[in-house]
Design a protein around this motif. Structure first.
Motif, PDB file in Angstrom:
ATOM      1  N   MET A   1      11.133  10.964  -8.334  1.00 25.81           N
ATOM      2  CA  MET A   1      10.183  10.101  -9.055  1.00 25.81           C
ATOM      3  C   MET A   1       9.901   8.479  -8.045  1.00 25.81           C
ATOM      4  N   ILE A   2       9.013   8.296  -7.967  1.00 28.86           N
ATOM      5  CA  ILE A   2       8.417   7.126  -7.004  1.00 28.86           C
ATOM      6  C   ILE A   2       9.312   5.619  -7.538  1.00 28.86           C
ATOM      7  N   THR A   3       9.209   4.850  -6.928  1.00 28.80           N
ATOM      8  CA  THR A   3       9.494   3.403  -7.315  1.00 28.80           C
ATOM      9  C   THR A   3       8.369   2.606  -7.575  1.00 28.80           C
ATOM     10  N   GLY A   4       8.544   1.221  -8.174  1.00 25.64           N
ATOM     11  CA  GLY A   4       7.457   0.441  -8.395  1.00 25.64           C
ATOM     12  C   GLY A   4       7.027  -0.341  -6.911  1.00 25.64           C
ATOM     13  N   SER A   5       7.832  -0.401  -6.035  1.00 25.76           N
ATOM     14  CA  SER A   5       7.339  -0.727  -4.610  1.00 25.76           C
ATOM     15  C   SER A   5       6.416   0.250  -4.047  1.00 25.76           C
ATOM     16  N   GLN A   6       6.986   1.537  -4.139  1.00 25.88           N
ATOM     17  CA  GLN A   6       6.262   2.702  -3.578  1.00 25.88           C
ATOM     18  C   GLN A   6       5.104   2.597  -4.075  1.00 25.88           C
ATOM     19  N   CYS A   7       4.788   2.590  -5.486  1.00 25.78           N
ATOM     20  CA  CYS A   7       3.389   2.674  -5.957  1.00 25.78           C
ATOM     21  C   CYS A   7       2.668   1.486  -5.433  1.00 25.78           C
ATOM     22  N   ARG A   8       3.173   0.236  -5.347  1.00 27.22           N
ATOM     23  CA  ARG A   8       2.419  -0.918  -4.803  1.00 27.22           C
ATOM     24  C   ARG A   8       2.036  -0.710  -3.298  1.00 27.22           C
ATOM     25  N   ALA A   9       2.711   0.116  -2.681  1.00 27.62           N
ATOM     26  CA  ALA A   9       2.427   0.190  -1.139  1.00 27.62           C
ATOM     27  C   ALA A   9       1.409   1.401  -1.049  1.00 27.62           C
ATOM     28  N   ALA A  10       1.503   2.381  -1.864  1.00 30.80           N
ATOM     29  CA  ALA A  10       0.807   3.597  -1.806  1.00 30.80           C
ATOM     30  C   ALA A  10      -0.691   3.187  -2.458  1.00 30.80           C
ATOM     31  N   ARG A  11      -0.924   2.292  -3.212  1.00 30.69           N
ATOM     32  CA  ARG A  11      -2.096   1.752  -3.717  1.00 30.69           C
ATOM     33  C   ARG A  11      -2.744   0.865  -2.665  1.00 30.69           C
ATOM     34  N   ALA A  12      -2.049   0.056  -1.942  1.00 28.56           N
ATOM     35  CA  ALA A  12      -2.705  -0.532  -0.541  1.00 28.56           C
ATOM     36  C   ALA A  12      -3.182   0.487   0.297  1.00 28.56           C
ATOM     37  N   LEU A  13      -2.287   1.458   0.690  1.00 19.58           N
ATOM     38  CA  LEU A  13      -2.640   2.234   1.647  1.00 19.58           C
ATOM     39  C   LEU A  13      -3.933   3.025   1.258  1.00 19.58           C
ATOM     40  N   VAL A  14      -3.870   3.799   0.111  1.00 20.25           N
ATOM     41  CA  VAL A  14      -5.164   4.633  -0.339  1.00 20.25           C
ATOM     42  C   VAL A  14      -6.406   3.498  -0.927  1.00 20.25           C
ATOM     43  N   GLU A  15      -6.287   2.199  -0.731  1.00 21.75           N
ATOM     44  CA  GLU A  15      -7.134   1.235  -1.338  1.00 21.75           C
ATOM     45  C   GLU A  15      -7.869   1.385  -2.532  1.00 21.75           C
ATOM     46  N   ILE A  16      -6.748   1.479  -3.458  1.00 25.43           N
ATOM     47  CA  ILE A  16      -7.349   1.793  -4.880  1.00 25.43           C
ATOM     48  C   ILE A  16      -6.940   0.325  -5.735  1.00 25.43           C
ATOM     49  N   SER A  17      -7.501  -0.057  -6.659  1.00 27.03           N
ATOM     50  CA  SER A  17      -7.068  -1.139  -7.514  1.00 27.03           C
ATOM     51  C   SER A  17      -6.288  -0.722  -8.519  1.00 27.03           C
ATOM     52  N   ARG A  18      -5.452  -1.620  -9.350  1.00 24.43           N
ATOM     53  CA  ARG A  18      -4.866  -1.132 -10.624  1.00 24.43           C
ATOM     54  C   ARG A  18      -5.737  -0.746 -11.542  1.00 24.43           C
ATOM     55  N   PRO A  19      -6.860  -1.241 -11.706  1.00 23.00           N
ATOM     56  CA  PRO A  19      -7.907  -0.731 -12.913  1.00 23.00           C
ATOM     57  C   PRO A  19      -8.182   0.568 -12.566  1.00 23.00           C
ATOM     58  N   MET A  20      -8.558   0.791 -11.455  1.00 28.54           N
ATOM     59  CA  MET A  20      -8.993   2.254 -10.813  1.00 28.54           C
ATOM     60  C   MET A  20      -7.974   3.273 -11.258  1.00 28.54           C
ATOM     61  N   LEU A  21      -6.459   2.922 -10.714  1.00 29.82           N
ATOM     62  CA  LEU A  21      -5.802   3.885 -10.662  1.00 29.82           C
ATOM     63  C   LEU A  21      -5.187   4.148 -12.313  1.00 29.82           C
ATOM     64  N   ALA A  22      -5.480   3.155 -13.104  1.00 29.33           N
ATOM     65  CA  ALA A  22      -5.349   3.310 -14.403  1.00 29.33           C
ATOM     66  C   ALA A  22      -6.150   4.205 -15.274  1.00 29.33           C
ATOM     67  N   ARG A  23      -7.491   3.975 -14.751  1.00 28.07           N
ATOM     68  CA  ARG A  23      -8.603   5.088 -15.239  1.00 28.07           C
ATOM     69  C   ARG A  23      -8.063   6.636 -14.866  1.00 28.07           C
ATOM     70  N   ARG A  24      -7.907   6.460 -13.291  1.00 29.02           N
ATOM     71  CA  ARG A  24      -7.411   7.837 -12.836  1.00 29.02           C
ATOM     72  C   ARG A  24      -6.177   8.446 -13.415  1.00 29.02           C
ATOM     73  N   SER A  25      -5.236   7.839 -13.490  1.00 32.50           N
ATOM     74  CA  SER A  25      -4.130   8.633 -14.089  1.00 32.50           C
ATOM     75  C   SER A  25      -3.846   8.400 -15.640  1.00 32.50           C
ATOM     76  N   GLU A  26      -4.770   7.578 -16.233  1.00 37.78           N
ATOM     77  CA  GLU A  26      -4.692   7.374 -17.765  1.00 37.78           C
ATOM     78  C   GLU A  26      -3.407   6.806 -18.078  1.00 37.78           C
TER      79      GLU A  26
END
Length: 99
Positions: A1-26
């Protein structure tokens, strides 16, 4: 399982916003924000959905390896071809031990 910090870093690397991640991951935007800020926990299924989504977008999660957790980007096809080309340019592979 990933950590919150990894999630935040990964979002920055793949250039996706929280709202877009929320839509895609449900998973809700509020839940992702709490997870990234370590002020709330998520169900394993929600964390897995976030991780799967980020991996589909090119993130690679690195587990604890003695130096900490991490995240990086996958190589794209062009980068992978370039690396393969460089690996084949060295000539014959030989034993590099000095007698």
């Amino acid at each position: 399982m990933i950590t919150g910090s990894q999630c935040r870093a990964a979002r920055a690397l793949v250039e996706i916003s929280r709202p877009m991640l929320a839509r895609r991951s449900e998973v809700s935007v509020d839940a992702i924000e709490r997870f990234e800020n370590v002020s709330g926990s998520l169900k394993r299924t929600e964390i897995q959905a976030i991780q799967d989504t980020l991996e589909e977008l090119g993130a690679v999660f690195i587990p604890e390896n003695g130096s900490g957790y991490g995240v990086r980007l996958k190589f794209n096809n062009l980068e992978a071809a370039e690396i393969a080309r460089f690996e084949c340019e060295g000539g014959l592979v030989a034993d590099d031990r000095v007698p």
